[in-house]
Design a protein around this motif. Structure first.
Motif, PDB file in Angstrom:
ATOM      1  N   PRO A 115       5.608  54.457  33.318  1.00 26.19           N
ATOM      2  CA  PRO A 115       5.553  53.111  32.756  1.00 26.19           C
ATOM      3  C   PRO A 115       6.905  52.413  32.820  1.00 26.19           C
ATOM      4  N   THR A 116       6.871  51.108  33.034  1.00 28.71           N
ATOM      5  CA  THR A 116       8.093  50.303  33.133  1.00 28.71           C
ATOM      6  C   THR A 116       8.172  49.378  31.921  1.00 28.71           C
ATOM      7  N   PHE A 117       8.832  49.840  30.866  1.00 27.93           N
ATOM      8  CA  PHE A 117       8.924  49.038  29.644  1.00 27.93           C
ATOM      9  C   PHE A 117       9.944  47.913  29.771  1.00 27.93           C
ATOM     10  N   GLY A 118      10.745  47.944  30.821  1.00 26.93           N
ATOM     11  CA  GLY A 118      11.726  46.883  31.014  1.00 26.93           C
ATOM     12  C   GLY A 118      11.097  45.527  31.251  1.00 26.93           C
ATOM     13  N   ASN A 119       9.816  45.507  31.677  1.00 20.28           N
ATOM     14  CA  ASN A 119       9.139  44.227  31.884  1.00 20.28           C
ATOM     15  C   ASN A 119       9.094  43.405  30.606  1.00 20.28           C
ATOM     16  N   PHE A 120       8.920  44.077  29.473  1.00 18.88           N
ATOM     17  CA  PHE A 120       8.800  43.364  28.210  1.00 18.88           C
ATOM     18  C   PHE A 120      10.128  42.734  27.800  1.00 18.88           C
ATOM     19  N   ALA A 121      11.216  43.452  27.998  1.00 21.59           N
ATOM     20  CA  ALA A 121      12.534  42.889  27.675  1.00 21.59           C
ATOM     21  C   ALA A 121      12.842  41.688  28.564  1.00 21.59           C
ATOM     22  N   SER A 122      12.516  41.811  29.846  1.00 18.56           N
ATOM     23  CA  SER A 122      12.767  40.702  30.776  1.00 18.56           C
ATOM     24  C   SER A 122      11.906  39.494  30.436  1.00 18.56           C
ATOM     25  N   ALA A 123      10.634  39.759  30.110  1.00 20.46           N
ATOM     26  CA  ALA A 123       9.732  38.661  29.773  1.00 20.46           C
ATOM     27  C   ALA A 123      10.162  37.981  28.477  1.00 20.46           C
TER      28      ALA A 123
END
Length: 270
Positions: A47-55
């Motif tokens: 899973p790539t949780f970094g998407n949420f921080a970027s969004a």
């Protein structure tokens, strides 16, 4: 036995059909571009949780969540206060005036508010409330008040009159009898009013786009829309933004869902 088994199969199939879009939304929000292109429906690995921080940072969801919360909470307080008071009058006063007002509120449910968008916009403009929280709160309170009164009136009619009458015999005024005796009994329907109106106000896109567009007070749906248009080719970031925008109201709905059917069905008895 066979019939029960078939019904269970149908219910499972319906559950899968409803949950599949949710799974797709969450799954894609946890994938990088390579995973999305190779296996869009597979589980994220890893899973790539970094998407949420970027969004969160790119869509400026922090200020938008504050704006949505202020507008939703203030509108709900006004709706519950005004709707419950009005419904108590309509449910207890058996006069032609009361019946006529109730029919007028019902017409407010039947007629779509889009028919009055132009005069409503002009009214809010004349009041100097375009691009403000107050303008949106006033709009949502007026638009959702008929539906709120309808729910409260049906529930209050189902309550025995003796509760308020006993308080008035002891010397309480109508206002005291309502606030101290009747309103605490309205907890189920208040939960229903709260969650149904909260879902509508939080998810509304059209009205905030018109009334708040370019003001710096955009709500979550408007910010997510602008964000999707900017990052439409980066699906992981887009779906992460959608998840973050929907998460608060989903949590509220799950916390209050037991009141929805209970309060609504009780109101229909009246």
């Amino acid at each position: 036995m066979r019939r029960t088994f078939l019904l269970e199969i149908v219910m499972i199939a319906m559950a899968v059909a409803f949950l599949f879009p949710v799974y797709t939304l969450i799954s894609l929000s946890l994938k990088d571009p390579a995973q999305i292109s190779q296996a869009p429906l597979a589980l994220p690995n890893p899973p790539t949780f970094g998407n949420f921080a970027s969004a969160w940072s790119a869509a400026a969801l922090g200020p938008s969540l504050v704006n949505s919360t202020v507008i939703t909470v203030a509108s709900l307080i006004a709706l519950i206060a005004l709707g419950s008071f009005a419904a108590y009058f309509l449910a207890r006063v058996k006069t032609r005036l009361g019946y006529g007002l109730y029919i007028l509120f019902l017409l407010g449910i039947v007629l779509p508010f889009q028919l009055g968008m132009i005069p409503l916009y002009q009214l809010v403009t004349d009041l100097g409330l375009i691009g403000t929280h107050a303008g949106m709160i006033l709009f949502y309170t007026g638009i959702q008040l008929p539906f709120t009164v309808f729910l409260y009136t049906g529930f209050i009619r189902a309550l025995p009159h003796e509760y308020a009458s006993a308080a008035q015999i002891d010397g309480a005024s109508h206002l005291t009898a309502f606030t101290r005796v009747v309103f605490p009994l309205l907890r189920p329907i208040t939960g229903t009013v709260l969650i149904l109106n909260a879902v509508f106000i939080w998810n509304d896109f059209f009205t905030p786009l018109i009334y708040l567009g370019g003001s710096g007070y955009e709500t979550v749906p408007v910010s997510v829309f602008a964000y999707v248009g900017q990052y439409v080719s980066q699906h992981g970031l887009v779906f992460a933004g959608l998840v973050l925008g929907a998460l608060p109201i989903v949590v509220v709905f799950l916390a209050l869902q037991r009141y929805v059917i209970k309060g609504f069905s009780s109101g229909l008895k009246g």
